[in-house]
Each structure stands twice: as structure tokens, then as C-alpha cells.
Design an enzyme around this catalytic site. Structure first.
Site, PDB file in Angstrom:
ATOM      1  N   LYS A  46       1.910  -5.290   6.193  1.00  0.00           N
ATOM      2  CA  LYS A  46       0.632  -4.640   5.873  1.00  0.00           C
ATOM      3  C   LYS A  46       0.269  -3.542   6.876  1.00  0.00           C
ATOM      4  O   LYS A  46      -0.892  -3.335   7.205  1.00  0.00           O
ATOM      5  CB  LYS A  46      -0.506  -5.669   5.766  1.00  0.00           C
ATOM      6  CG  LYS A  46      -0.233  -6.782   4.756  1.00  0.00           C
ATOM      7  CD  LYS A  46       0.184  -6.234   3.388  1.00  0.00           C
ATOM      8  CE  LYS A  46      -0.935  -5.495   2.689  1.00  0.00           C
ATOM      9  NZ  LYS A  46      -0.501  -4.969   1.350  1.00  0.00           N
ATOM     10  N   THR A 106      12.218  -3.568   5.867  1.00  0.00           N
ATOM     11  CA  THR A 106      12.201  -4.849   6.577  1.00  0.00           C
ATOM     12  C   THR A 106      10.893  -5.014   7.331  1.00  0.00           C
ATOM     13  O   THR A 106      10.263  -4.028   7.717  1.00  0.00           O
ATOM     14  CB  THR A 106      13.377  -4.958   7.580  1.00  0.00           C
ATOM     15  OG1 THR A 106      13.393  -6.278   8.128  1.00  0.00           O
ATOM     16  CG2 THR A 106      13.247  -3.965   8.724  1.00  0.00           C
ATOM     17  N   HIS A 107      10.502  -6.264   7.513  1.00  0.00           N
ATOM     18  CA  HIS A 107       9.393  -6.611   8.408  1.00  0.00           C
ATOM     19  C   HIS A 107       9.910  -7.326   9.661  1.00  0.00           C
ATOM     20  O   HIS A 107       9.114  -7.781  10.484  1.00  0.00           O
ATOM     21  CB  HIS A 107       8.391  -7.537   7.708  1.00  0.00           C
ATOM     22  CG  HIS A 107       7.593  -6.879   6.625  1.00  0.00           C
ATOM     23  ND1 HIS A 107       7.101  -5.606   6.736  1.00  0.00           N
ATOM     24  CD2 HIS A 107       7.191  -7.342   5.407  1.00  0.00           C
ATOM     25  CE1 HIS A 107       6.427  -5.297   5.629  1.00  0.00           C
ATOM     26  NE2 HIS A 107       6.475  -6.327   4.826  1.00  0.00           N
ATOM     27  N   ARG A 129       0.406   0.027  12.863  1.00  0.00           N
ATOM     28  CA  ARG A 129      -1.003   0.158  12.472  1.00  0.00           C
ATOM     29  C   ARG A 129      -1.866  -0.588  13.482  1.00  0.00           C
ATOM     30  O   ARG A 129      -1.454  -1.641  13.990  1.00  0.00           O
ATOM     31  CB  ARG A 129      -1.197  -0.441  11.073  1.00  0.00           C
ATOM     32  CG  ARG A 129      -2.579  -0.231  10.476  1.00  0.00           C
ATOM     33  CD  ARG A 129      -2.656  -0.851   9.088  1.00  0.00           C
ATOM     34  NE  ARG A 129      -3.870  -0.444   8.375  1.00  0.00           N
ATOM     35  CZ  ARG A 129      -4.192  -0.862   7.149  1.00  0.00           C
ATOM     36  NH1 ARG A 129      -3.387  -1.701   6.498  1.00  0.00           N
ATOM     37  NH2 ARG A 129      -5.302  -0.448   6.575  1.00  0.00           N
ATOM     38  N   SER A 137      -5.993  -6.459   6.567  1.00  0.00           N
ATOM     39  CA  SER A 137      -5.172  -6.214   5.382  1.00  0.00           C
ATOM     40  C   SER A 137      -4.254  -7.398   5.095  1.00  0.00           C
ATOM     41  O   SER A 137      -4.083  -7.812   3.939  1.00  0.00           O
ATOM     42  CB  SER A 137      -4.342  -4.944   5.591  1.00  0.00           C
ATOM     43  OG  SER A 137      -3.593  -4.635   4.439  1.00  0.00           O
ATOM     44  N   TYR A 192       0.103   4.642  11.536  1.00  0.00           N
ATOM     45  CA  TYR A 192      -0.641   4.662  10.272  1.00  0.00           C
ATOM     46  C   TYR A 192      -1.812   5.635  10.359  1.00  0.00           C
ATOM     47  O   TYR A 192      -2.060   6.436   9.447  1.00  0.00           O
ATOM     48  CB  TYR A 192      -1.136   3.240   9.999  1.00  0.00           C
ATOM     49  CG  TYR A 192      -1.867   3.026   8.694  1.00  0.00           C
ATOM     50  CD1 TYR A 192      -1.212   2.442   7.606  1.00  0.00           C
ATOM     51  CD2 TYR A 192      -3.212   3.351   8.548  1.00  0.00           C
ATOM     52  CE1 TYR A 192      -1.885   2.210   6.409  1.00  0.00           C
ATOM     53  CE2 TYR A 192      -3.880   3.131   7.357  1.00  0.00           C
ATOM     54  CZ  TYR A 192      -3.214   2.559   6.294  1.00  0.00           C
ATOM     55  OH  TYR A 192      -3.881   2.338   5.120  1.00  0.00           O
ATOM     56  N   PHE A 228      -3.995   7.355  -1.306  1.00  0.00           N
ATOM     57  CA  PHE A 228      -4.243   5.977  -1.733  1.00  0.00           C
ATOM     58  C   PHE A 228      -4.587   5.921  -3.221  1.00  0.00           C
ATOM     59  O   PHE A 228      -4.071   5.081  -3.971  1.00  0.00           O
ATOM     60  CB  PHE A 228      -5.371   5.360  -0.909  1.00  0.00           C
ATOM     61  CG  PHE A 228      -5.634   3.922  -1.255  1.00  0.00           C
ATOM     62  CD1 PHE A 228      -4.851   2.920  -0.720  1.00  0.00           C
ATOM     63  CD2 PHE A 228      -6.646   3.578  -2.142  1.00  0.00           C
ATOM     64  CE1 PHE A 228      -5.073   1.584  -1.047  1.00  0.00           C
ATOM     65  CE2 PHE A 228      -6.877   2.256  -2.477  1.00  0.00           C
ATOM     66  CZ  PHE A 228      -6.089   1.255  -1.928  1.00  0.00           C
ATOM     67  N   PHE A 254      -3.103  -5.476  -4.544  1.00  0.00           N
ATOM     68  CA  PHE A 254      -2.036  -5.220  -3.581  1.00  0.00           C
ATOM     69  C   PHE A 254      -2.402  -4.007  -2.726  1.00  0.00           C
ATOM     70  O   PHE A 254      -2.289  -4.038  -1.507  1.00  0.00           O
ATOM     71  CB  PHE A 254      -0.703  -4.979  -4.303  1.00  0.00           C
ATOM     72  CG  PHE A 254       0.429  -4.681  -3.363  1.00  0.00           C
ATOM     73  CD1 PHE A 254       1.090  -5.712  -2.707  1.00  0.00           C
ATOM     74  CD2 PHE A 254       0.828  -3.370  -3.113  1.00  0.00           C
ATOM     75  CE1 PHE A 254       2.125  -5.441  -1.816  1.00  0.00           C
ATOM     76  CE2 PHE A 254       1.865  -3.096  -2.225  1.00  0.00           C
ATOM     77  CZ  PHE A 254       2.512  -4.127  -1.587  1.00  0.00           C
TER      78      PHE A 254
END
Length: 294
Positions: A46, A106-107, A129, A137, A192, A228, A254
Site C-alpha cells: 500500500k 514484489t512486497h 510512502r 491505507s 510516493y 487517481f 481497492f
């Protein structure tokens, strides 16, 4: 009556909490073969992942909106460690069937990235972020994503975030790990908040990094296509293809807000003070220039 997905639980790989389904099939991730042409997009959950994926895909396709709508995000740029019995949602299954060059999501924190990415000298785009917006988020996402563990109340969730007990582990370790390696490896480290503030500038930086030249017109068009509002209306980028039995959209969308500073609507003064003290302690040895407002 809907049959909701069963919420997952967390297990650990090298001390990092991950979904049990990922841990069960970890060998496939650990031994994944990367190629020099592959591009890895890495983020803490996120932190603007889908946003940067869409920007990158449009850059690589010279701003061709039609080409960028050829398939949903998770098919165009599969999720490396997402290993599920459902082959349509299993990122690693998609990747194993794709020829390079591939754009891969990937995270994973840097220490869990398969070694073949470093051996192949792959380029990596990392987006960080600010932690207050990130945790807000993530909280809303965990409410709506029924594959993730039950988030519980906000106050407890915030505490788990600070302790590094959420899926993919500590935000602090994640952002610091990539930051410390960015000069040694081919890592473009983005924020971000910077992309939100000046998308055209950051799009040019990304394009230069991946070896693409984009005109001012194409850059401006990409910025417009990745606002967005535009992405929320784009069925190939808004994850609307994920069944309602997995994403409970009554809990959250989402793509929820995509703002900088929304944390102010969630943190109490006491939580903000406690978090600020904790942040100062955890970031004392790593001067990453995060902004909480722009």
C-alpha cells in the site's frame, strides 16, 4: 449468499511475517530465476504499487493507452511471491510462463529478494510512502481483502504496524533496507509524495532509469492517465476483476483515496505523539527524507 474467502494467517520466513500460502510455497519464490532484462517493482504494501506499475507500463509502451489495457495489472506485471492454488491469481505461476523481459511486482524486503535478481543485475524501482499514510491505507486494505488476516480495531492495528507484525514485516526495515543498498545495486528509490507533487518530473526520472526517452507530450499524457481518478475508472488498473468474495468492497475500495495527509483523519493526538516518538527512535540512524504533508 456469498461464500467469502477464508482469511489467511501469517507464518515467518527468516523472521518476516508472510501469508501462510506464500510460506508454504516459499521454495518456488526463493529459487525463482530472474533475467537481466527483468524489471522489479518493489514496495511495502500500500505504498503506491499499482500506481507505479501503471506508470512504468505506460512508459515502456510509449504512452499507448490501448496497449496498457491489454490485461489487468496483476497479469501484465505479476506479483512474484503470490502463490495460490488458483492459477489465475498466482503471480509466480504467471511469471514462470512468461518470457523476459518481465515487469515483476514484489512486497518482499530486500533480504528476501531472490538472489538471482542481484546476480542478473536487474534494475529495481522502489517506492516508499510516509508511514502514517501507509498504515492507514494498509488498514483499509486489510479490512476489504479477505485473504489477509483480520485487521482488528485501528488502535491495535497501528500497534502491530509499529512492531513490524503485519504481513511483509516492519515498514522501517523495509524502507531502510532498500535505501542502504540503492547506491550498490541498480535501485531507483522514489517517494510516493514526490510523484503526487510532480508526476511529470518523476515520470521522466523513471523513463531515464529504464532507458526510455519520452517526449513532454507523452509524459503529460501518462501523468493524466495515472491520476487517481483515471485509474479508479480503469478496469485494467482498479482490480475490479477480483471477485467480491475476495475483495469486500463494502468495507473499502481497492483504490480508496490516494492522498497525502489522510492520516490526519485517523490518528488521534495521542497516537500521533506516540507514533512520532517511535518514528524518531526507529529512523535515528537512517536519514530518509519522508514528508507527511505536501
Amino acid at each position: 449468499m456469498k461464500e467469502w474467502a477464508t482469511r489467511g494467517s501469517l507464518k515467518e520466513v527468516q523472521g518476516i511475517p508472510l501469508l501462510e500460502s506464500i510460506v508454504t510455497h516459499w521454495k518456488r519464490v526463493e529459487t525463482f530465476r530472474a533475467f537481466p532484462e527483468d524489471l522489479l517493482i518493489a514496495t511495502y504494501p500500500k505504498a503506491g504499487t499499482t500506481w507505479i506499475q501503471e506508470i512504468v507500463d505506460l512508459i515502456l509502451n510509449r504512452g499507448d493507452a490501448g496497449r496498457a489495457r491489454r490485461a489487468p495489472t496483476h497479469v501484465r506485471m505479476p506479483f512474484l511471491e503470490m502463490t495460490t492454488p488458483n492459477p489465475t491469481l498466482s503471480g509466480i505461476t504467471h511469471l514462470e510462463q512468461m518470457e523476459p523481459p518481465r515487469v515483476i511486482k514484489t512486497h518482499l524486503p530486500i533480504q528476501l529478494i531472490p538472489n538471482t535478481f542481484w546476480e542478473a543485475r536487474c534494475k529495481v524501482i522502489y517506492v516508499a510512502r510516509n508511514p502514517k499514510d501507509n498504515v492507514v491505507s494498509y488498514f483499509h486494505f486489510d479490512q476489504m481483502n479477505l485473504v489477509q488476516p483480520e485487521p482488528g480495531p485501528w488502535s491495535q492495528y497501528l500497534d502491530k504496524f509499529m512492531r513490524g507484525q503485519l504481513g511483509w514485516g516492519s515498514w522501517y526495515d523495509h524502507v531502510q533496507g532498500f535505501w542502504r543498498e540503492k547506491e550498490k545495486k541498480q535501485i531507483l528509490y522514489l517517494f510516493y509524495e514526490d510523484i503526487k507533487e510532480n508526476p511529470e518530473r518523476e515520470i521522466h526520472r523513471i523513463a531515464d532509469f529504464v532507458g526510455q526517452q519520452v517526449s513532454e507530450e507523452i509524459c503529460s499524457n501518462i501523468a493524466q492517465m495515472t491520476t487517481f481518478a483515471a485509474m479508479r475508472e480503469n478496469p485494467m488498473a482498479n482490480y475490479s476483476c477480483i471477485p467480491d468474495t475476495i475483495f469486500n468492497r463494502q468495507a473499502s475500495e481497492f483504490l480508496r483515496k490516494g492522498e497525502v495527509g489522510d492520516w490526519q483523519n485517523h490518528f488521534s493526538p495521542e497516537e500521533n505523539a506516540t507514533f512520532g516518538e517511535h518514528y524518531s527512535k526507529m529512523m535515528a540512524d537512517c536519514s530518509i527524507p519522508f514528508r507527511f504533508l505536501i
